[in-house]
Design an enzyme around this catalytic site. Structure first.
Site, PDB file in Angstrom:
ATOM      1  N   ASP A   1       0.878  -1.161   0.000  1.00  0.00           N
ATOM      2  CA  ASP A   1       0.000   0.000   0.000  1.00  0.00           C
ATOM      3  C   ASP A   1       0.926   1.225   0.000  1.00  0.00           C
ATOM      4  O   ASP A   1       2.135   1.092   0.232  1.00  0.00           O
ATOM      5  CB  ASP A   1      -0.860  -0.068   1.274  1.00  0.00           C
ATOM      6  CG  ASP A   1      -1.687   1.172   1.488  1.00  0.00           C
ATOM      7  OD1 ASP A   1      -2.372   1.586   0.540  1.00  0.00           O
ATOM      8  OD2 ASP A   1      -1.649   1.733   2.604  1.00  0.00           O
ATOM      9  N   LEU A   2       0.403   2.411  -0.281  1.00  0.00           N
ATOM     10  CA  LEU A   2       1.280   3.591  -0.347  1.00  0.00           C
ATOM     11  C   LEU A   2       1.205   4.426   0.930  1.00  0.00           C
ATOM     12  O   LEU A   2       2.127   4.413   1.747  1.00  0.00           O
ATOM     13  CB  LEU A   2       0.914   4.437  -1.575  1.00  0.00           C
ATOM     14  CG  LEU A   2       1.768   5.680  -1.793  1.00  0.00           C
ATOM     15  CD1 LEU A   2       3.219   5.335  -2.055  1.00  0.00           C
ATOM     16  CD2 LEU A   2       1.212   6.511  -2.950  1.00  0.00           C
ATOM     17  N   ASP A   3       0.072   5.104   1.098  1.00  0.00           N
ATOM     18  CA  ASP A   3      -0.063   5.997   2.246  1.00  0.00           C
ATOM     19  C   ASP A   3      -0.108   5.209   3.550  1.00  0.00           C
ATOM     20  O   ASP A   3      -0.940   4.330   3.711  1.00  0.00           O
ATOM     21  CB  ASP A   3      -1.332   6.847   2.082  1.00  0.00           C
ATOM     22  CG  ASP A   3      -1.606   7.690   3.309  1.00  0.00           C
ATOM     23  OD1 ASP A   3      -0.643   8.098   3.976  1.00  0.00           O
ATOM     24  OD2 ASP A   3      -2.789   7.934   3.594  1.00  0.00           O
TER      25      ASP A   3
ATOM     26  N   THR B   1       1.546  10.217   3.752  1.00  0.00           N
ATOM     27  CA  THR B   1       0.855  11.315   3.080  1.00  0.00           C
ATOM     28  C   THR B   1      -0.435  11.689   3.818  1.00  0.00           C
ATOM     29  O   THR B   1      -1.052  12.696   3.483  1.00  0.00           O
ATOM     30  CB  THR B   1       0.550  10.968   1.604  1.00  0.00           C
ATOM     31  OG1 THR B   1       0.243   9.574   1.520  1.00  0.00           O
ATOM     32  CG2 THR B   1       1.727  11.267   0.714  1.00  0.00           C
TER      33      THR B   1
ATOM     34  N   LYS C   1      -8.249   6.950   6.165  1.00  0.00           N
ATOM     35  CA  LYS C   1      -7.092   6.173   5.698  1.00  0.00           C
ATOM     36  C   LYS C   1      -7.513   4.998   4.826  1.00  0.00           C
ATOM     37  O   LYS C   1      -8.361   4.206   5.233  1.00  0.00           O
ATOM     38  CB  LYS C   1      -6.253   5.712   6.885  1.00  0.00           C
ATOM     39  CG  LYS C   1      -5.534   6.878   7.533  1.00  0.00           C
ATOM     40  CD  LYS C   1      -4.490   6.440   8.533  1.00  0.00           C
ATOM     41  CE  LYS C   1      -3.736   7.678   9.046  1.00  0.00           C
ATOM     42  NZ  LYS C   1      -2.831   7.332  10.138  1.00  0.00           N
TER      43      LYS C   1
ATOM     44  N   SER D   1      -2.602   0.813  -4.286  1.00  0.00           N
ATOM     45  CA  SER D   1      -3.039   1.988  -3.514  1.00  0.00           C
ATOM     46  C   SER D   1      -4.368   2.531  -4.010  1.00  0.00           C
ATOM     47  O   SER D   1      -4.689   2.423  -5.191  1.00  0.00           O
ATOM     48  CB  SER D   1      -1.967   3.074  -3.630  1.00  0.00           C
ATOM     49  OG  SER D   1      -2.464   4.321  -3.212  1.00  0.00           O
ATOM     50  N   ALA D   2      -5.111   3.160  -3.108  1.00  0.00           N
ATOM     51  CA  ALA D   2      -6.373   3.811  -3.485  1.00  0.00           C
ATOM     52  C   ALA D   2      -6.129   5.173  -4.109  1.00  0.00           C
ATOM     53  O   ALA D   2      -7.028   5.770  -4.700  1.00  0.00           O
ATOM     54  CB  ALA D   2      -7.249   3.971  -2.242  1.00  0.00           C
TER      55      ALA D   2
ATOM     56  N   LYS E   1     -11.173  -0.619  -1.512  1.00  0.00           N
ATOM     57  CA  LYS E   1     -10.933  -1.523  -0.393  1.00  0.00           C
ATOM     58  C   LYS E   1     -12.073  -1.329   0.613  1.00  0.00           C
ATOM     59  O   LYS E   1     -12.505  -0.206   0.787  1.00  0.00           O
ATOM     60  CB  LYS E   1      -9.595  -1.181   0.294  1.00  0.00           C
ATOM     61  CG  LYS E   1      -8.382  -1.245  -0.628  1.00  0.00           C
ATOM     62  CD  LYS E   1      -7.165  -0.571   0.036  1.00  0.00           C
ATOM     63  CE  LYS E   1      -5.991  -0.469  -0.930  1.00  0.00           C
ATOM     64  NZ  LYS E   1      -4.835   0.270  -0.395  1.00  0.00           N
TER      65      LYS E   1
ATOM     66  N   GLU F   1      -0.194  -3.481   4.554  1.00  0.00           N
ATOM     67  CA  GLU F   1      -1.287  -2.503   4.665  1.00  0.00           C
ATOM     68  C   GLU F   1      -1.342  -1.844   6.035  1.00  0.00           C
ATOM     69  O   GLU F   1      -1.101  -2.473   7.049  1.00  0.00           O
ATOM     70  CB  GLU F   1      -2.631  -3.219   4.457  1.00  0.00           C
ATOM     71  CG  GLU F   1      -3.303  -2.956   3.141  1.00  0.00           C
ATOM     72  CD  GLU F   1      -3.795  -1.536   2.927  1.00  0.00           C
ATOM     73  OE1 GLU F   1      -3.858  -0.749   3.895  1.00  0.00           O
ATOM     74  OE2 GLU F   1      -4.102  -1.209   1.778  1.00  0.00           O
ATOM     75  N   ASP F   2      -1.699  -0.556   6.056  1.00  0.00           N
ATOM     76  CA  ASP F   2      -1.844   0.138   7.343  1.00  0.00           C
ATOM     77  C   ASP F   2      -3.314   0.373   7.703  1.00  0.00           C
ATOM     78  O   ASP F   2      -3.604   0.795   8.812  1.00  0.00           O
ATOM     79  CB  ASP F   2      -1.147   1.499   7.309  1.00  0.00           C
ATOM     80  CG  ASP F   2      -1.892   2.484   6.428  1.00  0.00           C
ATOM     81  OD1 ASP F   2      -2.154   2.147   5.256  1.00  0.00           O
ATOM     82  OD2 ASP F   2      -2.237   3.577   6.915  1.00  0.00           O
TER      83      ASP F   2
HETATM   84  P1  B16 Z   1      -6.025  10.524  -3.673  1.00  0.00           P
HETATM   85  P2  B16 Z   1      -3.510   4.345   0.177  1.00  0.00           P
HETATM   86  C1  B16 Z   1      -5.198   6.416   0.155  1.00  0.00           C
HETATM   87  O1  B16 Z   1      -3.925   5.894  -0.078  1.00  0.00           O
HETATM   88  C2  B16 Z   1      -5.188   7.291   1.403  1.00  0.00           C
HETATM   89  O2  B16 Z   1      -4.922   6.506   2.559  1.00  0.00           O
HETATM   90  C3  B16 Z   1      -6.529   7.953   1.566  1.00  0.00           C
HETATM   91  O3  B16 Z   1      -6.547   8.775   2.717  1.00  0.00           O
HETATM   92  C4  B16 Z   1      -6.840   8.783   0.305  1.00  0.00           C
HETATM   93  O4  B16 Z   1      -8.107   9.392   0.403  1.00  0.00           O
HETATM   94  C5  B16 Z   1      -6.789   7.845  -0.916  1.00  0.00           C
HETATM   95  O5  B16 Z   1      -5.519   7.228  -0.977  1.00  0.00           O
HETATM   96  C6  B16 Z   1      -7.059   8.583  -2.213  1.00  0.00           C
HETATM   97  O6  B16 Z   1      -6.005   9.458  -2.481  1.00  0.00           O
HETATM   98  O7  B16 Z   1      -6.895  11.673  -3.249  1.00  0.00           O
HETATM   99  O8  B16 Z   1      -4.577  10.892  -3.817  1.00  0.00           O
HETATM  100  O9  B16 Z   1      -6.558   9.829  -4.899  1.00  0.00           O
HETATM  101  O10 B16 Z   1      -3.407   4.179   1.669  1.00  0.00           O
HETATM  102  O11 B16 Z   1      -4.541   3.445  -0.458  1.00  0.00           O
HETATM  103  O12 B16 Z   1      -2.172   4.284  -0.501  1.00  0.00           O
HETATM  104 MG    MG Z   2      -2.725   3.126   3.485  1.00  0.00          MG
END
Ligand code: B16
Ligand code: MG
Length: 217
Positions: free
Chosen positions: A8-10, A16, A44, A113-114, A144, A168-169
Site C-alpha cells: 500500500d502507499l499511504d 501522506t 485512511k 493503492s487507493a 478496499k 497494509e496500514d
Molecule cells: P487521492 P492508500 C489512500 O492511499 C489514502 O490513505 C486515503 O486517505 C486517500 O483518500 C486515498 O488514498 C485517495 O487518495 O486523493 O490521492 O486519490 O493508503 O490506499 O495508498
Molecule cells: Mg494506506
C-alpha cells in the site's frame, strides 16, 4: 512458488495522511465542520470521493453534486501543493531495506493503492523503479475492502492471490487482502489491525529472515 509483495502507499511507504489531513481541513473549515486528526483516521485507505462524503456526514452537511465536485478538485489541488517538496527523505523508516532485499532476491514488487496520485509520489521519492507494477485509484472501480486493487496487481504479474503478500496500514486494506485470500501484513497498531495475519509497528520491526520465510512458504 513465485510470490508477489504488494505494498500500500499511504501509511506504508510514505506518510501522506498528514497532507491529506491539511487539505481536507481547509474544506472542512470553509463548511464549518469540526474535523480533527482523530477523524482523519477514518479516511485512511478510503477513496477521495468517499472521504468527502465522510466529512460531510460528520458535519451533517448535505451538498449538491456540483459543490462536491468543486470541493474534490479544490482538495486535490491543495493536496498536490504539499507533494511538490517531497523527496526520498519521506520514505518511512525500514522501507528501503525491505525493498532492496526483495530486489536482491528477485521478488516481484507491486503497488496497490487507493490514491490517484500514487505515480507522482513514487517518482518524487525516487522509488518508482522498484515496482514491477503499479495499480492505483485510476485502475479500480471498487474500493478496499474490495480486493480488486490487489487482485489486479497479482494478475498482471501472473501470480495467484494465495502467493501474494500485502503490506497494509488500514483496516479496509487488511480486509481486502484477507478477502482476496492473500497473506495480510498489518503495519501499525495491533489493536486496530488485529485481522491481519502478521502485524508490525513499522518496517524497522520486519527483519529479512521473516521476508525469506514468506518467500519460501
Ligand atoms: P487521492 P492508500 C489512500 O492511499 C489514502 O490513505 C486515503 O486517505 C486517500 O483518500 C486515498 O488514498 C485517495 O487518495 O486523493 O490521492 O486519490 O493508503 O490506499 O495508498
Ligand atoms: Mg494506506
Amino acid at each position: 512458488n513465485k510470490k508477489v509483495f504488494i505494498f500500500d502507499l499511504d501509511g506504508v511507504i510514505v506518510d501522506t495522511a498528514k497532507y491529506h489531513f491539511l487539505a481536507w481541513q481547509k474544506i472542512a473549515k470553509e463548511l464549518n465542520i469540526d474535523f480533527t486528526l482523530e477523524h482523519n483516521e477514518l479516511l485512511k485507505g478510503v477513496s477521495r470521493v468517499r472521504s468527502l462524503d465522510i466529512i460531510l456526514e460528520l458535519g451533517n452537511v448535505e451538498a449538491s453534486q456540483e459543490d462536491k465536485d468543486k470541493w474534490l478538485i479544490q482538495k486535490n489541488e491543495d493536496y498536490l501543493t504539499y507533494l511538490v517538496d517531497m523527496d526520498e527523505s519521506e520514505i518511512l523508516p525500514g522501507v528501503f531495506t525491505i525493498l532492496k532485499f526483495l530486489k536482491e532476491k528477485n521478488q516481484p514488487i507491486a503497488l496497490g493503492s487507493a490514491s490517484k496520485n500514487a505515480r507522482p509520489i513514487l517518482k518524487k521519492t525516487g522509488i518508482l523503479s522498484y515496482f514491477n507494477v503499479v495499480v492505483d485509484g485510476n485502475d479500480v472501480t471498487n474500493a478496499k475492502p474490495d480486493p480488486e486493487v490487489f487482485l489486479i496487481a497479482a494478475k498482471l504479474l501472473n501470480i495467484s492471490p494465495e502467493n501474494a503478500i500485502v503490506f497494509e496500514d488500514s483496516v479496509a486494506g487488511v480486509q481486502a487482502a484477507n478477502i482476496g485470500k492473500m497473506t495480510s501484513v498489518g503495519i501499525g497498531e495491533a489493536s486496530i489491525l488485529h485481522e491481519a495475519k502478521y502485524i508490525f509497528k513499522d518496517f524497522t520491526e520486519i527483519d529479512t529472515d521473516f521476508i525469506e520465510e514468506l518467500i519460501r512458504k
